[in-house]
Every structure is written in C-alpha cells, then in structure tokens.
Design a protein around this motif. Sequence first.
Motif, short mmCIF file in Angstrom:
data_model
loop_
_atom_site.label_atom_id
_atom_site.label_comp_id
_atom_site.label_asym_id
_atom_site.label_seq_id
_atom_site.Cartn_x
_atom_site.Cartn_y
_atom_site.Cartn_z
N SER A 1 -4.63 -2.70 0.63
CA SER A 1 -4.82 -1.72 1.69
C SER A 1 -4.08 -0.42 1.43
CB SER A 1 -4.36 -2.31 3.03
OG SER A 1 -3.01 -2.74 2.95
N LYS A 2 -3.33 -0.31 0.34
CA LYS A 2 -2.60 0.90 -0.02
C LYS A 2 -3.15 1.50 -1.31
CE LYS A 2 0.31 0.78 3.43
NZ LYS A 2 0.28 1.82 4.51
N PRO A 3 -3.20 2.83 -1.41
CA PRO A 3 -3.77 3.46 -2.61
C PRO A 3 -3.00 3.11 -3.88
CG PRO A 3 -3.51 5.06 -0.82
CD PRO A 3 -2.79 3.81 -0.39
N ASP A 4 -3.74 2.88 -4.96
CA ASP A 4 -3.17 2.63 -6.29
C ASP A 4 -2.31 1.36 -6.35
OD1 ASP A 4 -4.35 4.95 -7.40
OD2 ASP A 4 -2.73 6.18 -6.57
N VAL A 5 -2.50 0.46 -5.40
CA VAL A 5 -1.79 -0.81 -5.38
C VAL A 5 -2.82 -1.94 -5.41
CG1 VAL A 5 -0.11 -2.28 -4.21
CG2 VAL A 5 0.11 0.22 -4.07
#
Length: 393
Positions: free
Chosen positions: A262-266
């Motif tokens: 749900s988090k960018p680039d993760v």
Amino acid sequence: MAEFRYVIIGGGMAADSAAQGIREIDEEGSIAIISDDVDEPYTRPALSKRLWTDESFDESDNYFDTAEATGARITLRTEATAVDVEAKSVMTTHGDFTYDKLLFVTGGRPKGIDLDEGERVICFREFNDYRRLRDLSGQNLSIAVIGGGFIGTELAAALVQNDTRTTLIFDDDTLGGSIFPPDLAKQFHELYRSHGVTLVPGTKASGGHADGDRVVLDCDGESHEFDAVVVGLGIEPATQLAEEAGLDTDDGIIVDESLRTSKPDVFAAGDVARYPDRILGRQRVEHVDNATQMGKAVGRIMAGADESYTHTPYFYTNVFDFGYQAVGELDPALRTVEDWKKPHTDGVVYYLGEDGRVRGVLMVNMEDRLDDAREILAEDWDHTPGDLVTRIS
C-alpha cells in the motif's frame, strides 16, 4: 547512511530469488540484504528433509552463494528496527540504509508453546535450529516432536531414521487427518508407527519446563518427560515492522498482483505476502515454490519489468517412502474424489467445494502433473467423479 538502489529486509529463500530477479533486468543496481539470521541465504526445506536423508548432501551444499552470484551486500545478525517510507530509509541495529525500492521478505516467526527455548528445547525454523537438533540426534535420546503438520511430521521421520527415540505429539485423532481422506490418513498414521515413531494423537502440548537434563511437557494435564523437545507448529507472519511503517496487513502484508504494498516503491514477497492468486483467490503461502517463484518475479518487477505474479504454487513432502505434491486446498471436510492406480500409494485425490468446483488436488507419488492440476483448479464449473477419474492418473 548507506545508499542502495534495492534494499531487501529478510535473508531467506525469497531474498535470494529476488536478488536473482533483479539481476535479470538490472545488472548494476546496488542490492542490500538485511538479515537477522546467522547464515547467508540457504535452502530451508533441506533442514527437515534432505540434510537428514542424503549422505551426499551436507551443510555446505545448502547455501545459495547469493553474494557471489548477484553482488548483493548481505548484512547478517542485523535487525531492521524501523522503516520511514517518506524518507525511503531503513533503520537497523547496525546502521541505516536508504533505498529506491524496498522489499519485505520477513517470513515468519515459529509458533511456540509455554516452554522456554534452551539447549534441549528447539522451536524449529532456521539452519542453526537444524544444527542443534542434529547434535541431539543419534545418541539414544528420547526426543518429542510437537506438531502433526509439515514440519512436525518431517522432523519426526528425520529423527527416527537417524537412530533417535522419537515421539510425535499432535492434535488430530489420526496423523494427517486434517488434510487426507480417512483411509489415506490411517495409512499415513500406520507408516509412522511401522517405522518406530511413538504416536500420541488427539493431544495438545501446552507448555512445560526444563528439569536438569530432562524436559517435562504438560500434555492435556498430564506430564511427560523427554531428553529434548522440538516444536514444529508452523509460523506467524512477521508483519510488525510493516505495520509500524503504515503498510496494510491482514495475516500477512497485503500486496497487489504485481506484489506492491500500500506504500509507493515498497514490495513484499514470500511467506509474509498475502497476494491475489489468479486461481485460488487472495492467500498467503508458506512453501518453497512460492518463495522462489514470487521472489524472482518481485525482483524483476522492482527492476522495472512490467509483469504480474501469475504463478499458482504447489507444495510437497517426502517422508520414508511416501511423497506427494499438491496444489490448492486440502481439507477432508470437502467432498473428495479418489483416483488410485495403487490404493493409497499411487494416485490422485480431488477436493471439491459445494459448487462442485475443484479446490485442491493431491498427487501421491506422482510427478510432472502439476500443470494438469492447475488446469483443473482453474475450471469454473461443477465437476463429477467421471470428469476427474483417470484425468491425471
């Protein structure tokens, strides 16, 4: 602050596969693997299988040589303590890291009972646990294995085949009763008895304590003494770090079809990832095929590949002269269709839902038919026994 293009939290099989996947697309990007283990990435299934039964395969054969193969910098004995997704940084017990892309392959922690780990009490999960248990085997000691699932049954078979007095304590009334049809479970149960394993069915070991060189177990209010105890009850997904970083979790870290959180680039993969399987729906899988295939896929995706994770993984076990491969859900409470070439030795068991759709396929002592099993699982219609008998066998 050490700067890397890719930071991987966790040092298991999915971490190795992810580093390999990255290198398929990006030959130069820097990779850091942060692991709280004492060993570099290794083959986990061998800890309860091949290392016990194959004299030609030793501990040195069990490593992946990840650093040499991929150029990754592996930091062992190191715990990731916090992740700042805004600053794209990871804090650890041995310094901080920054990343362009971050991967959680944190796996899980072994489930335990109310019994402190010690020299003769092992919650089995890591290479070091194998070494400790191996040192105790073959000495005419009495060792109790707690758990009738994959790890427990494999460890019990491994110990008894290495000259160890072995007792297996499990909840089911019949060993394998939670996954096999009744007649197959009875044969599986007898297989262990015939090889000298003392079976204690329908029993829960809730706790215990060490008493000198003995371990006292509390089993449904009764006390039993052993020289050592190994707990093989599976894992709880290690999601605390992800939760504290603000990632969505629910029995694992929630990811989409491209393994993004749900988090960018993760991203997340392996035992800890709860992903949408194209055939079986959203699930979390704790088996080697998923770890390696998903790890490779997420590595490629992190490095820029435009793809989704479409593989439906299988799982397997090999104990004594009995082995199987399976895909999907194995639940004897479902309607089953059995198709045996040789009763309970060579054949297929299908598990069907109320709608008649096949939800699981178990193949006993059969190989190279996994794609056929996946094809049947993908068929969205009511199956009759006539549709299934002889289809794979």
